[in-house]
Design a protein around this motif. Sequence first.
Motif, short mmCIF file in Angstrom:
data_model
loop_
_atom_site.label_atom_id
_atom_site.label_comp_id
_atom_site.label_asym_id
_atom_site.label_seq_id
_atom_site.Cartn_x
_atom_site.Cartn_y
_atom_site.Cartn_z
N LYS A 17 31.27 38.16 39.50
CA LYS A 17 32.30 38.80 40.30
C LYS A 17 32.88 40.05 39.65
O LYS A 17 33.68 40.75 40.25
CB LYS A 17 33.46 37.83 40.56
N VAL A 40 38.05 43.53 38.99
CA VAL A 40 38.22 42.10 39.19
C VAL A 40 38.45 41.78 40.67
O VAL A 40 37.90 40.84 41.20
CB VAL A 40 39.39 41.55 38.34
N ALA A 43 43.10 38.21 42.94
CA ALA A 43 43.16 36.88 42.34
C ALA A 43 44.49 36.24 42.72
O ALA A 43 45.47 36.94 43.00
CB ALA A 43 43.03 36.97 40.82
N GLY A 74 44.59 28.49 39.94
CA GLY A 74 44.39 29.84 40.45
C GLY A 74 43.01 30.35 40.13
O GLY A 74 42.23 29.69 39.43
N GLY A 75 42.72 31.54 40.66
CA GLY A 75 41.43 32.15 40.40
C GLY A 75 41.17 33.29 41.36
O GLY A 75 42.07 33.71 42.11
N GLY A 76 39.97 33.77 41.35
CA GLY A 76 39.61 34.93 42.15
C GLY A 76 39.35 34.59 43.61
O GLY A 76 38.77 33.56 43.91
N GLU A 90 41.70 27.25 45.68
CA GLU A 90 41.91 27.08 44.24
C GLU A 90 42.79 25.87 43.95
O GLU A 90 42.56 25.14 42.98
CB GLU A 90 42.52 28.35 43.64
N GLU A 117 42.80 44.74 39.29
CA GLU A 117 43.05 43.38 39.77
C GLU A 117 44.41 43.36 40.44
O GLU A 117 45.38 43.86 39.88
CB GLU A 117 43.03 42.39 38.60
N ALA A 119 47.14 40.72 41.61
CA ALA A 119 47.53 39.32 41.43
C ALA A 119 48.53 38.94 42.51
O ALA A 119 49.55 39.60 42.67
CB ALA A 119 48.15 39.14 40.05
#
Length: 177
Positions: A17, A40, A43, A74-76, A90, A117, A119
């Motif tokens: 990813k 990224v 996320a 959590g995560g992407g 997630e 990224e 968030a």
Amino acid sequence: MASWTPLGSIVRYTRGKLALREDSWRLPDGTERVYPVLVVGVAVGVLPLVEPDRVLLVRQYRHLQRAAAWELPGGGALPGEDPVAAAQRELREEGGYRAERIEFLTRFYPSAAYVDETALCYVASGLTPDPLPSDDDEFFERAVFPLDEVVRMTLTGEITESFSKIAVLQYALAARR
């Protein structure tokens, strides 16, 4: 005041990813500069309230720190995946629960200079057990803590991961208003 002018971008490396990109810019003084960017994407982090004042945390090994760490699930997000759907996925993969309600908490940029990224943090409530299989490289310990204990862990450095720190502190401060 002169502005920043984008000149172009080149992806130099991709793995899973993640991608490493170089962005070229003309700066306000007329010079040109290349900036490395770790791509990224979106996320999510989820603060799961098992009860109004009790939070589910997951503990997993983080190879960069060479230690296990307590964190929020959590995560992407997957490409094109709605962030709320990513938060629910997630939560199910890492926490083992499905949420009846997922509410937006905050947005931030973990490292605005070199990491692309976004968030997004959410609060999940109305939890019922409904696990999904976790990723093949994820091994979890799960525990429920009183919110005050999670805030203490955040402030004393027992919780170090940025999504968790920001979501916990944002939630705790908003609750006091």
